[in-house]
Design a protein around this motif. Structure first.
Motif, short mmCIF file in Angstrom:
data_model
loop_
_atom_site.label_atom_id
_atom_site.label_comp_id
_atom_site.label_asym_id
_atom_site.label_seq_id
_atom_site.Cartn_x
_atom_site.Cartn_y
_atom_site.Cartn_z
N ARG A 1 0.86 -0.91 0.33
CA ARG A 1 0.02 -0.15 -0.16
C ARG A 1 0.89 1.15 -0.24
NH1 ARG A 1 -4.79 1.96 4.74
NH2 ARG A 1 -5.15 3.37 3.09
N LYS A 2 0.61 2.66 -0.78
CA LYS A 2 1.30 3.32 -1.37
C LYS A 2 0.59 4.54 -0.84
CE LYS A 2 2.69 1.63 -5.35
NZ LYS A 2 3.14 1.47 -6.09
N ILE A 3 1.04 5.40 -0.18
CA ILE A 3 0.76 6.84 0.33
C ILE A 3 1.92 8.08 0.12
CG2 ILE A 3 -0.70 8.18 1.93
CD1 ILE A 3 -1.15 5.31 3.59
N LEU A 4 1.31 8.96 -0.72
CA LEU A 4 1.98 10.33 -0.93
C LEU A 4 1.91 11.08 0.36
CD1 LEU A 4 1.50 10.57 -4.83
CD2 LEU A 4 3.41 10.19 -2.88
N ILE A 5 2.84 11.99 0.91
CA ILE A 5 2.72 11.56 2.10
C ILE A 5 3.45 13.78 1.92
CG2 ILE A 5 2.74 11.44 3.67
CD1 ILE A 5 5.03 11.02 4.31
N HIS A 6 3.55 14.96 2.76
CA HIS A 6 4.14 16.13 2.58
C HIS A 6 4.18 16.49 1.01
CE1 HIS A 6 8.15 18.70 3.22
NE2 HIS A 6 7.40 18.78 3.62
N ILE A 7 2.99 17.01 0.81
CA ILE A 7 2.52 17.86 -0.80
C ILE A 7 2.65 19.04 -0.63
CG2 ILE A 7 1.03 17.57 -2.67
CD1 ILE A 7 -0.08 14.81 -1.15
N ASN A 8 3.77 19.50 -1.75
CA ASN A 8 3.69 20.63 -1.76
C ASN A 8 2.64 21.27 -2.51
OD1 ASN A 8 5.29 23.54 -1.46
ND2 ASN A 8 5.44 23.39 -3.66
N ASN A 9 1.74 22.75 -2.26
CA ASN A 9 0.47 23.07 -3.01
C ASN A 9 0.91 23.63 -4.02
OD1 ASN A 9 2.45 25.91 -2.51
ND2 ASN A 9 0.66 26.69 -1.20
N THR A 10 2.13 22.87 -4.68
CA THR A 10 2.12 23.99 -6.23
C THR A 10 1.82 22.22 -7.09
OG1 THR A 10 4.92 22.97 -6.26
CG2 THR A 10 3.42 25.24 -5.64
N ASN A 11 1.86 21.06 -6.55
CA ASN A 11 1.50 19.97 -6.19
C ASN A 11 0.59 19.86 -6.94
OD1 ASN A 11 1.48 17.09 -7.51
ND2 ASN A 11 3.67 16.74 -5.94
N PRO A 12 0.38 19.58 -8.32
CA PRO A 12 -1.21 19.38 -9.20
C PRO A 12 -1.64 17.99 -8.48
CG PRO A 12 0.91 19.44 -11.28
CD PRO A 12 1.73 19.60 -10.28
N ILE A 13 -1.66 16.96 -8.26
CA ILE A 13 -1.69 16.09 -7.71
C ILE A 13 -3.25 16.19 -6.74
CG2 ILE A 13 -0.74 14.57 -8.45
CD1 ILE A 13 0.39 14.11 -5.54
N LEU A 14 -3.23 17.72 -5.96
CA LEU A 14 -4.25 18.17 -5.10
C LEU A 14 -5.43 18.99 -5.47
CD1 LEU A 14 -1.86 20.19 -2.45
CD2 LEU A 14 -2.57 18.04 -2.61
N GLN A 15 -5.03 19.24 -6.96
CA GLN A 15 -6.25 19.07 -7.67
C GLN A 15 -7.68 18.18 -7.93
OE1 GLN A 15 -6.86 22.66 -7.77
NE2 GLN A 15 -4.76 23.15 -6.75
N PRO A 16 -8.27 18.36 -7.11
CA PRO A 16 -9.25 17.15 -7.44
C PRO A 16 -9.53 16.64 -9.04
CG PRO A 16 -10.57 18.74 -6.64
CD PRO A 16 -9.59 19.41 -7.09
N GLU A 17 -9.89 17.68 -9.83
CA GLU A 17 -10.17 17.24 -11.34
C GLU A 17 -8.75 17.44 -12.66
OE1 GLU A 17 -12.72 15.93 -11.71
OE2 GLU A 17 -13.32 16.40 -9.89
N SER A 18 -7.51 17.06 -11.62
CA SER A 18 -6.55 17.43 -12.56
C SER A 18 -5.91 16.02 -13.70
CB SER A 18 -4.94 17.36 -11.93
OG SER A 18 -4.27 16.40 -10.93
#
Length: 261
Positions: free
Chosen positions: A222-239
């Motif tokens: 199981r793989k989970i990404l942590i410590h995500i910068n606010n510039t990272n587009p993966i934070l955008q729900p539809e990206s």
């Protein structure tokens, strides 16, 4: 998600915090299991620091309210705390400073075995000199392997590259919590938020031939990404970037996320 702090417990009573981020008071307040049992009590028995970044040590100053706990760090981490007098607010009669060594397991609470191991990284920003080795391998940046006799979890909030030996070391873990700071190496420049590349900051990007998505593709965990910068587009729900991450079996951490065995 926005910071890399994680709280771990084997019994739901004694908790170990991995890295004390500047917003740790907010995180503790949002987690009922971590609320004080009394006026000056705390269920936090220990804090383990993986490097000297401000994001990882500033929260220690919030944990100064005359409650007993232990702070675990490598010698490099302890040297940072010792050299800055502000950390003396952590009463040494109550807050122990415990040195941890690479590849040597320790138990901050009964039943939780933690083994620190070196990962490629750099010294903390405020310690940088004229030249910086962003892929230094030593006790300045470590990952942690956590074991309770049933599950094995790897926690790596900062990592500059993913070499083959690291893939071999992580083979067989049940869960990987990994550095998801930037999507692309030049993300800061593209967004106009900075000049440094991900590599210069000591973070491997998610995308690209040598990015973490490609490097960890074969890892059966199981793989989970942590410590995500606010510039990272993966934070955008539809990206499309978020869709790509999810399609490859990764999860994206959320603040307050709870992970059960």
């Amino acid at each position: 998600m926005t910071q890399s702090s994680v709280a771990v417990s084997v019994d739901g009573a004694a908790w170990v915090v991995l890295n004390a981020s500047p917003d740790i008071r907010v995180q503790l307040a949002a987690s009922p299991a971590l609320h004080p049992p009394g006026l000056r009590g705390t269920p936090v028995s220990a804090v383990v620091v993986t490097n000297g970044d401000i994001d990882h040590i500033a929260g220690l100053l919030t944990l100064r309210e005359k409650t007993a706990l232990d702070v675990y760090a490598t010698q490099a981490g302890l040297d940072i705390l010792q050299s800055n007098s502000v950390f003396r607010v952590l009463d040494p009669d109550l807050v122990g400073r415990r040195r941890i060594d690479l590849d040597a397991a320790f138990e901050p609470v009964p039943g939780l075995r933690i083994t620190p191991f070196a990962v490629p990284g750099k010294v903390a920003l405020f310690l940088e000199g004229d030249t910086v080795n962003v892929e230094e391998l030593g006790d300045q940046t470590v990952g942690l392997l956590l074991e309770d006799g049933h599950r094995r979890v790897a926690y790596i909030p900062g990592c500059a590259t993913v070499p083959e030996w690291l893939l071999e070391r992580l083979d067989g873990v049940d869960l990987l919590l990994f550095d998801g700071t930037v999507w692309s190496d030049d993300e800061m420049k593209q967004t106009g938020t900075g000049r440094k590349t991900g590599a210069r900051m000591g973070h491997v990007p998610l995308d690209g031939e040598h990015g973490s998505l490609a490097r960890f593709r074969a890892l059966k965990a199981r793989k989970i990404l942590i410590h995500i910068n606010n510039t990272n587009p993966i934070l955008q729900p539809e990206s499309p970037e978020r869709a790509k991450v999810l399609a490859q079996g990764w999860e994206i951490a959320a603040d307050g996320m709870e992970i059960e065995p």
